[in-house]
Each structure stands twice: as C-alpha cells, then as structure tokens.
Design an enzyme around this catalytic site. Structure first.
Site, PDB file in Angstrom:
ATOM      1  N   CYS A 198      40.998 -25.576  30.420  1.00 52.45           N
ATOM      2  CA  CYS A 198      40.117 -26.211  31.405  1.00 52.45           C
ATOM      3  C   CYS A 198      40.738 -26.057  32.781  1.00 52.45           C
ATOM      4  O   CYS A 198      41.949 -26.219  32.950  1.00 52.45           O
ATOM      5  CB  CYS A 198      39.943 -27.688  31.075  1.00 52.45           C
ATOM      6  SG  CYS A 198      38.847 -28.546  32.220  1.00 52.45           S
ATOM      7  N   GLU A 258      39.899 -26.423  19.409  1.00 53.19           N
ATOM      8  CA  GLU A 258      39.914 -27.559  18.498  1.00 53.19           C
ATOM      9  C   GLU A 258      38.560 -28.217  18.418  1.00 53.19           C
ATOM     10  O   GLU A 258      37.767 -28.126  19.345  1.00 53.19           O
ATOM     11  CB  GLU A 258      40.899 -28.607  19.019  1.00 53.19           C
ATOM     12  CG  GLU A 258      42.302 -28.177  18.889  1.00 53.19           C
ATOM     13  CD  GLU A 258      43.230 -29.166  19.543  1.00 53.19           C
ATOM     14  OE1 GLU A 258      42.867 -30.347  19.670  1.00 53.19           O
ATOM     15  OE2 GLU A 258      44.323 -28.738  19.929  1.00 53.19           O
ATOM     16  N   CYS A 274      41.811 -34.041  21.962  1.00 52.55           N
ATOM     17  CA  CYS A 274      41.701 -32.587  21.948  1.00 52.55           C
ATOM     18  C   CYS A 274      42.733 -31.915  22.835  1.00 52.55           C
ATOM     19  O   CYS A 274      43.100 -32.415  23.870  1.00 52.55           O
ATOM     20  CB  CYS A 274      40.296 -32.171  22.348  1.00 52.55           C
ATOM     21  SG  CYS A 274      39.296 -31.977  20.879  1.00 52.55           S
TER      22      CYS A 274
HETATM   23 FE1  SF4 Z   1      39.262 -30.730  31.674  1.00 51.40          FE
HETATM   24 FE2  SF4 Z   1      40.703 -32.415  30.206  1.00 51.40          FE
HETATM   25 FE3  SF4 Z   1      39.946 -33.112  32.653  1.00 51.40          FE
HETATM   26 FE4  SF4 Z   1      38.094 -32.963  30.723  1.00 51.40          FE
HETATM   27  S1  SF4 Z   1      39.819 -34.393  30.806  1.00 51.40           S
HETATM   28  S2  SF4 Z   1      37.948 -32.148  32.813  1.00 51.40           S
HETATM   29  S3  SF4 Z   1      38.944 -31.254  29.538  1.00 51.40           S
HETATM   30  S4  SF4 Z   1      41.335 -31.422  32.138  1.00 51.40           S
END
Ligand code: SF4
Ligand code: SAH
Length: 353
Positions: free
Chosen positions: A117, A92, A342
């Site tokens: 992630c 995204e 996102c």
């Molecule tokens: Fe990963 Fe989401 Fe944490 Fe950012 S907020 S480190 S993208 S899990």
C-alpha cells in the site's frame, strides 16, 4: 492473441467472447457459473462442457487460481490464508466465521485489493513496504472464490455471506477494479452476495468517496478515522495531509446525502490516541454525521512501536462517545492467536525465507 483473465470477466463479456469464438450463449452462461458460483480451480472440473469446447475456451482464457501457501486457523474459527499470485507476489485474506455466536450464519471474507500500500500508515504492516502493485479484478474475486473452494471441501454448502475490503491495500486507489469485482461477487449467477453485505474501508481518499456514492450507493463504506485532530491523524495516516479532516467530513456528509447510508468510522486505539480528549474530539467531529463508531484495539506490528490500550481505557473511550449520543461498538477481537491483522502473516513468512 493475449489470453483473457477468466475470473475477471462479467457474464456479458463471456457471452460476447464466446459468440466471437462460435460458441453458443448457454456455454458462456455455464462457464460463468463454473467460475463465479461453483468456484472451480481448473478446466477439468467443468463437467457439462465438452472436452472440445473446453480446449477452445482454454486457448482464449486464462484461469489462474491463487496458490495457497499457508492456512492458519484460530481457536475462534478465524482462518487466515496466504496466497501466492501468478507473478510470485503474496497477499493475505481472512475468513471470519460467526456461525457459532449468531443465530444466522455469517461468513465474512476480508479481501485484499493491492499488493502492499502506498499510503504508509504508521501502525499498519501492509504499508511498511510501500505499494508493489494493484490486484486485478480476477485476483480480487479469486480470493473469495478460492476460500469458498477450500471450505467447501469440508462443508459442501458453504457460502460466503459478507465481504469487507479491509485486507491489504487501499481499495479506493484501485477503484475501477474493486467496483468491478463487487459486481461479480453480487451477480445472481455468481456468489450472489448482497451489495449491502459488502463494505469498502478507506483511509479517506476524498474524490473517490464521492465517486463511490454516485457509482454504487448500495455498497457499505467504512472510514478509517483513528483520530479527530489533524496533527494526530497526520502522524497516523499520511493521506490526511492530502485530504485533511475538514474535507473528509464534507465528503462524508455528501456521501450520506446521496446514499442515505450510515457510515462506519473505524477507530484503532493505540496507547497514543486513546485519551479522554481524543474521544471528546471524535464525539465533536462526528456530531450531526449519520454514522457509527467501531473501536478496535490496535494489533501491535513489530517495528511500529504501537501498543494496545488496556480494556479499561477502551471502555472509558466508548463511554465518552456514548454519552455524546454516538452509536459505538467495540469490535470483537478475532484471530489474535494467528496475527490476523493483514500484512502480518506475509511479513512473518518473508522473515522465514
Ligand atoms: Fe494502506 Fe494500511 Fe493505511 Fe490501509 S491502514 S491505507 S492498508 S497503510
Ligand atoms: N486501506 C484501507 C483498508 C485496509 S486497512 C483502510 O486503511 O481503511 C483495514 C483496516 O485495518 C483499517 O481500518 C486500518 O486502519 C486497520 N489497521 C491496519 N493496521 C492495523 C493494526 N495494526 N491494528 C488495528 N487495525 C489496523
């Protein structure tokens, strides 16, 4: 011979590869401009490169534009894109348009750096399914190029002015590629986006924060702080167990010493971390740190159990920080009607399969 990802190549690399292919230097420069400045999506669009040369080039280079699976437009002008990558993975990307509210137009793209992630923050849609893979340099830059391409179909003069690496993924865990993408986006023959107009957001990967200060002291840094006590932050951001607040703040001090740049501290407020004592803890933690706090109401993600705090609570939270002499802003909510946090669109889309 393995074909080379065209959108990930620097101008110098193109010059070198073209030289090996027996093509003139100016061809390489033209090629770089078509890709990085004019944001073309196909070889046919490169009008000043003859057909013969285009054929030679396309047998060496690989040009794979992102496939726009969905575009959603918010009432406030925010656009959210769901892109399919060559291997079928989805990412995204969000375009935030501040044209109507600012005297100077500002067009900010929120870029993804990974598919999924590994960090797994408790409030984040991206982290729910773990890391699938890193994005390549061409895929990172490609998001900005393809958005530029699409918006220019309606507005030929459109230019992205700012980049935030706040999309899916942890940019500092895909460090080398993100830094290379930044160089491409900054290039004078490319989109020419100022270093100071790009910001990397991180959950706090300490060694890479210090490395970034040394490698690129111009680019902006945002730290996703969210809480100023290790026990609270451990629950929100698992990375905090590896690099607890003391280490993180030391890294921030070092970063500021090297770069002389003000760090933005992001604080996403949920019903769980928005008490007065939470605000006081943040004020205490940031005392003496050259920084600015950005308060964001959490965007509720199904399955995380997080709730938004009331605007009254947010106002009080900001007041505690202000009273302690800390610079603070509350981020405008953008794209709420299109799930602009996102990771949310991708999940929604997968739910429809
Ligand atoms: Fe990963 Fe989401 Fe944490 Fe950012 S907020 S480190 S993208 S899990
Ligand atoms: N991994 C990096 C950058 C991507 S996340 C990081 O964590 O900083 C970008 C920002 O969105 C971070 O500040 C993150 O904490 C925040 N965020 C993630 N999910 C959110 C949600 N549901 N509501 C509000 N902010 C969220």
């Amino acid at each position: 011979m393995e074909s080379i990802e065209l959108r990930g190549c620097s101008e110098d690399e193109l010059v070198e590869i073209c030289r090996e292919m027996g093509l003139k230097r100016f061809r390489a420069i033209q090629l770089f401009q078509w890709v990085q400045q004019k944001a073309v999506r196909s070889w046919d669009e490169m009008k000043n490169i003859g057909k013969g040369d285009r054929q030679t080039l396309s047998s060496h280079f690989h040009l794979y534009p992102l496939e726009r699976v969905r575009e959603q437009r918010s009432e406030d002008g925010t656009r959210k894109y769901l892109f399919r990558l060559e291997d079928g993975e989805m990412i995204e990307c969000v375009l935030m348009d501040y044209a109507r509210t600012r005297s100077r137009d500002r067009h900010t793209v929120c870029v993804s750096t990974q598919v999924g992630c590994a960090v797994g923050c408790s409030f984040c849609a991206t982290g729910l399914e773990g890391l699938r893979r890193n994005l390549s340099v061409g895929e990172i830059v490609g998001q900005v190029l393809d958005i530029t391409h699409y918006v220019r179909q309606e507005d030929p003069d459109f230019q992205v002015t700012n980049i935030v690496f706040m999309g899916m993924g942890e940019p500092l865990l895909n460090y080398d590629r993100v830094l290379q993408a930044i160089l491409l986006l900054n290039h004078g023959q490319g989109l020419n986006i100022g270093m100071r107009r790009m910001t990397i957001s991180t959950c706090g990967v300490v060694p890479q924060i210090i490395q970034l200060a040394k490698d690129n002291p111009q680019v902006g840094l945002a730290i996703s702080l969210h809480a100023a006590r290790d026990d609270v932050r451990n629950d929100l951001i698992p990375m905090n167990r590896r690099y607890p607040l003391k280490q993180l703040m030391e890294a921030c001090q070092e970063y500021t010493q090297i770069t002389h740049r003000r760090i933005t501290f992001e604080v996403a407020l949920t019903s769980e971390n928005s008490r007065r004592e939470d605000a006081e803890a943040i004020a205490g933690l940031l005392k003496g740190q050259f920084g600015h706090v950005n308060l964001i109401p959490v965007n509720p993600v199904a399955g995380t159990g997080m709730e938004r705090p009331s605007s009254e609570l947010m106002r009080k939270f900001a007041q505690v920080l202000e009273d302690a002499g800390i610079s603070v802003s509350s981020r405008e909510e953008r794209g709420m009607d299109i799930d602009a946090a996102c990771g949310q669109l991708r999940r929604q889309w997968e739910g429809e399969l």
